[in-house]
Design a protein around this motif. Structure first.
Motif, PDB file in Angstrom:
ATOM      1  N   SER A  45      20.935  42.186  44.706  1.00  0.00           N
ATOM      2  CA  SER A  45      22.132  42.771  44.421  1.00  0.00           C
ATOM      3  C   SER A  45      22.846  41.895  42.965  1.00  0.00           C
ATOM      4  N   ALA A  46      22.308  40.617  42.837  1.00  0.00           N
ATOM      5  CA  ALA A  46      22.738  39.797  41.878  1.00  0.00           C
ATOM      6  C   ALA A  46      21.769  40.392  40.571  1.00  0.00           C
ATOM      7  N   ARG A  47      20.570  40.643  40.789  1.00  0.00           N
ATOM      8  CA  ARG A  47      19.806  41.173  39.715  1.00  0.00           C
ATOM      9  C   ARG A  47      20.044  42.590  39.133  1.00  0.00           C
ATOM     10  N   ASP A  48      20.623  43.162  40.196  1.00  0.00           N
ATOM     11  CA  ASP A  48      20.983  44.654  39.791  1.00  0.00           C
ATOM     12  C   ASP A  48      22.374  44.621  39.214  1.00  0.00           C
ATOM     13  N   ASP A  49      23.287  43.685  39.303  1.00  0.00           N
ATOM     14  CA  ASP A  49      24.464  43.402  38.730  1.00  0.00           C
ATOM     15  C   ASP A  49      24.120  42.796  37.322  1.00  0.00           C
ATOM     16  N   ALA A  50      23.198  41.955  37.164  1.00  0.00           N
ATOM     17  CA  ALA A  50      22.957  41.563  35.867  1.00  0.00           C
ATOM     18  C   ALA A  50      22.427  42.450  34.887  1.00  0.00           C
ATOM     19  N   ARG A  51      21.807  43.410  35.361  1.00  0.00           N
ATOM     20  CA  ARG A  51      21.311  44.323  34.478  1.00  0.00           C
ATOM     21  C   ARG A  51      22.167  45.855  34.177  1.00  0.00           C
ATOM     22  N   ALA A  52      23.243  45.614  34.872  1.00  0.00           N
ATOM     23  CA  ALA A  52      24.119  46.710  34.912  1.00  0.00           C
ATOM     24  C   ALA A  52      24.479  47.206  33.349  1.00  0.00           C
ATOM     25  N   ASP A  53      24.532  48.473  33.232  1.00  0.00           N
ATOM     26  CA  ASP A  53      24.763  48.781  31.922  1.00  0.00           C
ATOM     27  C   ASP A  53      25.866  50.186  31.791  1.00  0.00           C
ATOM     28  N   GLY A 140      10.055  41.893  33.586  1.00  0.00           N
ATOM     29  CA  GLY A 140       9.878  40.447  34.321  1.00  0.00           C
ATOM     30  C   GLY A 140      10.454  40.629  35.739  1.00  0.00           C
ATOM     31  N   GLU A 141      10.349  39.681  36.699  1.00  0.00           N
ATOM     32  CA  GLU A 141      10.910  39.735  37.843  1.00  0.00           C
ATOM     33  C   GLU A 141      12.673  39.737  37.761  1.00  0.00           C
ATOM     34  N   ASN A 142      12.979  39.145  37.089  1.00  0.00           N
ATOM     35  CA  ASN A 142      14.262  38.886  36.928  1.00  0.00           C
ATOM     36  C   ASN A 142      15.198  40.343  36.373  1.00  0.00           C
ATOM     37  N   GLY A 143      14.316  41.365  35.956  1.00  0.00           N
ATOM     38  CA  GLY A 143      14.758  42.533  35.612  1.00  0.00           C
ATOM     39  C   GLY A 143      14.618  43.587  36.724  1.00  0.00           C
ATOM     40  N   LEU A 144      14.171  43.257  37.742  1.00  0.00           N
ATOM     41  CA  LEU A 144      13.836  44.194  38.964  1.00  0.00           C
ATOM     42  C   LEU A 144      14.526  43.858  40.391  1.00  0.00           C
ATOM     43  N   VAL A 145      15.073  44.780  41.014  1.00  0.00           N
ATOM     44  CA  VAL A 145      15.742  44.566  42.173  1.00  0.00           C
ATOM     45  C   VAL A 145      14.576  44.197  43.285  1.00  0.00           C
ATOM     46  N   GLY A 146      13.291  44.600  43.141  1.00  0.00           N
ATOM     47  CA  GLY A 146      12.303  44.514  44.241  1.00  0.00           C
ATOM     48  C   GLY A 146      10.954  44.738  43.628  1.00  0.00           C
ATOM     49  N   SER A 147      10.228  44.162  44.433  1.00  0.00           N
ATOM     50  CA  SER A 147       8.801  44.065  43.911  1.00  0.00           C
ATOM     51  C   SER A 147       8.014  45.356  43.663  1.00  0.00           C
ATOM     52  N   GLN A 148       8.582  46.405  44.498  1.00  0.00           N
ATOM     53  CA  GLN A 148       7.855  47.902  44.381  1.00  0.00           C
ATOM     54  C   GLN A 148       8.687  48.839  43.734  1.00  0.00           C
ATOM     55  N   GLU A 149       9.747  48.289  43.004  1.00  0.00           N
ATOM     56  CA  GLU A 149      10.661  49.182  42.083  1.00  0.00           C
ATOM     57  C   GLU A 149      10.081  49.783  41.132  1.00  0.00           C
ATOM     58  N   LEU A 150      10.295  51.234  40.888  1.00  0.00           N
ATOM     59  CA  LEU A 150       9.809  51.970  39.916  1.00  0.00           C
ATOM     60  C   LEU A 150      10.822  51.923  38.688  1.00  0.00           C
ATOM     61  N   ALA A 151      10.319  51.300  37.745  1.00  0.00           N
ATOM     62  CA  ALA A 151      11.492  51.211  36.614  1.00  0.00           C
ATOM     63  C   ALA A 151      10.869  51.102  35.027  1.00  0.00           C
ATOM     64  N   TYR A 152      11.595  51.435  34.161  1.00  0.00           N
ATOM     65  CA  TYR A 152      10.776  51.364  32.788  1.00  0.00           C
ATOM     66  C   TYR A 152      11.991  51.362  31.613  1.00  0.00           C
ATOM     67  N   ALA A 268       4.694  44.805  49.985  1.00  0.00           N
ATOM     68  CA  ALA A 268       5.249  46.029  51.081  1.00  0.00           C
ATOM     69  C   ALA A 268       6.739  46.545  50.576  1.00  0.00           C
ATOM     70  N   GLU A 269       6.772  47.696  51.061  1.00  0.00           N
ATOM     71  CA  GLU A 269       8.098  48.297  51.011  1.00  0.00           C
ATOM     72  C   GLU A 269       8.381  48.978  52.184  1.00  0.00           C
ATOM     73  N   ILE A 270       9.523  48.882  52.832  1.00  0.00           N
ATOM     74  CA  ILE A 270       9.979  49.551  54.026  1.00  0.00           C
ATOM     75  C   ILE A 270      11.371  50.201  53.707  1.00  0.00           C
ATOM     76  N   PHE A 271      11.149  51.742  53.906  1.00  0.00           N
ATOM     77  CA  PHE A 271      12.504  52.495  53.780  1.00  0.00           C
ATOM     78  C   PHE A 271      13.227  52.404  52.633  1.00  0.00           C
ATOM     79  N   GLY A 272      12.165  52.079  51.155  1.00  0.00           N
ATOM     80  CA  GLY A 272      12.639  51.918  50.089  1.00  0.00           C
ATOM     81  C   GLY A 272      13.130  50.599  49.597  1.00  0.00           C
ATOM     82  N   VAL A 273      13.086  49.620  50.495  1.00  0.00           N
ATOM     83  CA  VAL A 273      13.388  48.440  50.497  1.00  0.00           C
ATOM     84  C   VAL A 273      12.522  47.354  50.020  1.00  0.00           C
ATOM     85  N   SER A 274      12.067  46.592  48.889  1.00  0.00           N
ATOM     86  CA  SER A 274      11.014  45.735  48.766  1.00  0.00           C
ATOM     87  C   SER A 274      11.989  44.341  48.188  1.00  0.00           C
ATOM     88  N   VAL A 275      11.190  43.288  48.287  1.00  0.00           N
ATOM     89  CA  VAL A 275      11.792  41.975  47.797  1.00  0.00           C
ATOM     90  C   VAL A 275      10.583  41.368  47.179  1.00  0.00           C
TER      91      VAL A 275
END
Length: 766
Positions: A45-53, A140-152, A268-275
């Motif tokens: 949640s903190a990483r998601d807040d930090a990249r909020a635009d 980098g890791e600090n720009g993603l909410v989880g290891s398996q997130e798809l983002a660009y 791993a990703e379980i039900f859309g959640v990864s860490v």
């Protein structure tokens, strides 16, 4: 002396303590994972807040040296969300998104590791067509909410011309203060409490069962010590030392399992959640609690199990038939649980909060009641089982001699199934309160594409109709219409389309190109009848207070105005205002209109929606299509349900592995007996079937008891929240079937070790 029995008792002692340590270690690993999850979710949640635009409700910022134009271009691919941003820095001090070292050049993009892997695979072919950028780096890791997130993040030029908050906006920073969250309502808090208790109870039961591995041989050994002169206190201390040794080794193994699982969690990703691995850090206080509670529980369980050994050692040595179990005290825990939950029946959102201690205690006592009742149920039922084939008789006789061991093995499964049934009933009962229908008519369209002002609607519709997998396209343009150029007193909406499209939003008497209709019957539309006067001058896109549009265009209501009745459009709304065919729209008014496409997809075409999204990306690159759904759920309710699924998956894995360890321990205990039966001519198939029956009979009884307790608990919880008591029998069968399936898989996996144990060398005695 107890610790020496554990570690210096030869191969027999080592195997016994290792099995105990593995069973305890699996439970400890899951407990450590549970203590680490709150911090992991907080980090996400903190990483998601930090990249909020987001710029909702904010005024448009002027262009300066520290501003950045950013476009929200999220997409979906095969049911997974892909977070996309297109950026153009407007100065040297423009804010850099977290996880990026520098801005990508126009035409380049920086991707998450998971997205990079997907784009490089054959399965990412259609997504590559949608993202016409070259990969120039990794987020980098600090720009993603989880290891398996798809983002660009992609670079572009000329974004300022497309500014239309919130999709395309100018910002000067990322993140910011978090908005104050609404307080949790009592029902959702109840769900959270019940989820935690129902998921952690099976873990505790398995740890207690693991401590009792090798219990029969240990009881005989302790009984022998009792006969040669040790008093009851000494016997208890020896047993406690042995259990403590196994539990401490289990703590070490559990820590190792957790550290291994921590490294594997990032994959791993379980039900859309990864860490990320670094997120899984147990809170020190909770980790210390686990380190103290597990050995203490191991000693306590062992001391409670020693009553028969201390009181009647000769009975253990002779392996005589044990005394019948008493029922009365086994009914006390579930009755106590019901008594704790009863005062809260009828409470909920309207009548106050639930007492958290009574909720936890009541659910805990009801689930503990299963572990107390199941040994009595198994003993009572198997005492009445007799006739059958050789495999059945071998299994039944074994259960009659040691029903307690069989009950311990399935206790955890029964507790888990009971908790799952109660939770399923509770979730189903309150789901309607947190689910809202979208009113979208999915039989008429499934995807909506919004077109920015100035995008030719006819051209966009032609491209979409030519797309593979598209069955129908309804193209509309919309704008507002007022009685004055500025600050109109009366206003309504205008919808432009061809006759086929207009018939989707109103019932038309007849329609030809050049017709104009005034729609009546729409709810809340009171201005259209006043404005629909032939010859009256109205204004497209009028300016309101504070607006600087300047695109107002005068239009006279035609003398040939026709009347139409409203009907629900594909979005489920009733449109009012004016309907205008494209031939009747003045060319100068076109800039005031925004386009919209409603698309019906041919579901028989594989990847039809992916083709639609690809075409939409070409038509309107800075607009995100919307895939319609029949209903939407509260974010908190969905998060709790997702947490339940993730936790249940981990507990189910623990159930399977722990059952396998328990089954192997049971087979090891009976190695000499199995070898003797084979030596006397018993077929291996008969022995294999007997092992299956020994597992199937207790699990069937355990699932029946779990169903009864789960239904009772579920009914009480539904009464507590004021919901109607109902049972989803399909879900009930699915829960019990899952428990049975786990046991069958474990039994199948134990067959190879069973066959190895049926060898003549099993008769050897040291």
């Amino acid at each position: 002396m107890g610790a020496r029995f554990a570690f210096t008792g030869g191969r027999e002692g080592w195997v016994r303590v290792l099995l105990t340590a593995v069973g305890v270690g699996l439970g400890v690993a899951l407990l450590l994972l549970t203590t680490a999850l709150p911090d992991a979710l907080a980090e996400r949640s903190a990483r998601d807040d930090a990249r909020a635009d987001h710029t909702y409700g904010q005024k448009q910022k002027p262009r300066v040296d520290d501003t950045l134009v950013i476009a929200d271009v999220n997409t979906e691919y095969h049911g997974k969300d892909v977070r996309g941003r297109v950026m153009e820095p407007e100065g040297t001090r423009a804010p850099l998104p977290p996880g990026l070292k520098e801005f990508p050049e126009p035409g380049g993009m920086v991707v998450s590791p998971a997205l990079g892997k997907l784009l490089a695979s054959d399965g990412g072919r259609l997504l590559r067509e949608r993202l016409p950028y070259r990969i120039v780096g990794t987020i980098g890791e600090n720009g993603l909410v989880g290891s398996q997130e798809l983002a660009y993040y992609a670079g572009a030029r000329g974004l300022a011309a497309h500014i239309s908050p919130p999709e395309v906006a100018r910002i000067d920073s990322f993140g910011g203060p978090r908005p104050a969250s609404e307080p949790w309502d009592p029902v959702l808090l109840l769900l959270v409490l019940v989820v935690f208790v129902a998921l952690l109870m099976p873990v505790g039961v398995f740890i207690a069962a693991a401590v009792r591995f090798g219990g029969e041989r240990r009881d005989r050994r302790l009984a022998a010590l009792r006969l040669v002169g040790s008093d009851s206190g000494m016997t208890r201390r020896i047993a406690a030392g042995e259990a403590l040794a196994g539990a401490l080794l289990g703590l070490l193994l559990g820590t190792g399992f957790f550290l291994i699982g921590r490294q594997l969690a990032a994959r791993a990703e379980i039900f859309g959640v990864s860490v990320f691995s670094s997120d899984l850090n147990p809170a020190p206080a909770l980790a210390l609690l686990v380190a103290v509670a597990v050995p203490a529980a191991a000693v306590l369980v062992t001391l409670l199990a020693l009553r028969g050994v201390v009181i009647e050692p000769l009975g253990v040595v002779r392996t005589a038939k044990p005394a019948r179990r008493r029922l009365w005290w086994r009914l006390l825990p579930p009755l106590a649980g019901l008594a704790m939950l009863y005062p809260m029946i009828g409470k909920g959102n309207d009548r106050g909060n639930f007492n958290q201690y009574l909720v936890v205690g009541g659910v805990l006592f009801l689930l503990v009641g299963i572990t107390a009742l199941l040994p009595w149920v198994v003993e009572t039922v198997v005492a009445r089982l007799n006739a059958g084939g050789p495999s059945w008789q071998l299994a039944v006789r074994r259960l009659q001699l040691s029903s307690g061991t069989a009950a311990r093995m399935v206790n955890g499964v029964a507790v888990a199934v009971a908790g799952a049934i109660a939770l399923q009933m509770l979730f189903s009962g309150v789901e309607g309160d947190y689910t809202e229908s979208t009113r979208h008519d999915l039989t008429r369209a499934q995807v909506q594409v919004s077109l920015p002002s100035g995008t030719p609607v006819d051209s966009a519709a032609r491209q979409m109709r030519a797309t593979k997998g598209v069955r129908q396209v309804m193209a509309f343009s919309g704008a507002s219409l007022g009685d004055r150029r500025k600050d109109p007193g009366l206003s309504t909406e205008v919808t432009v389309g061809d006759c086929a499209a207009l018939r989707e939003v109103a019932t038309l008497p007849s329609c030809h190109e050049g017709d104009v209709f005034a729609v009546r019957g729409a709810e809340y539309d009171t201005d259209t009848p006043k404005l629909a006067t032939p010859g009256r001058t109205l204004y497209f896109d009028p300016s309101y207070s504070g607006s600087t549009k300047g695109a107002e265009f005068a239009w006279s209501v035609p003398r040939t105005l026709k009347r139409a009745r409203t009907r629900e459009d594909p979005t489920g709304a009733e449109r009012g205002g004016f309907l205008i065919t494209r031939g009747a729209l003045p060319a100068k008014a076109a800039p005031a209109f925004d386009g919209r496409l409603f698309i019906a997809v041919d579901r028989s075409v594989p990847d039809a929606r992916e083709y639609v999204w690809n075409t939409a990306a070409r038509i309107a690159p800075y607009s995100t299509p919307t895939t319609w759904v029949a209903s939407e759920q509260s974010g908190r309710f969905t998060s709790i349900r997702t947490g339940l699924f993730v936790g249940a998956t981990c507990v189910l894995a623990l159930i399977g592995v722990s059952l396998l360890v328990s089954q192997l321990e049971q087979l090891r205990e009976r190695k000499k007996l199995l070898s003797s039966l084979v030596a006397f001519g018993t077929r291996r198939r008969t022995l294999s079937l007997s092992v299956l029956w020994q597992t199937a009979i207790p699990i069937a009884l355990g699932l029946l008891l779990a169903s009864a307790v789960g239904l009772t608990l579920g009914a009480v919880l539904l009464k507590m929240v004021g919901a109607t008591v109902s049972v989803d029998w399909a879900s009930l069968l699915a829960m019990t079937g899952s428990g049975a399936a786990v046991v069958l898989v474990v039994t199948a996996l134990s067959l190879p070790p069973l066959l190895r144990l049926m060898r003549p060398d099993g008769l050897r005695t040291e």
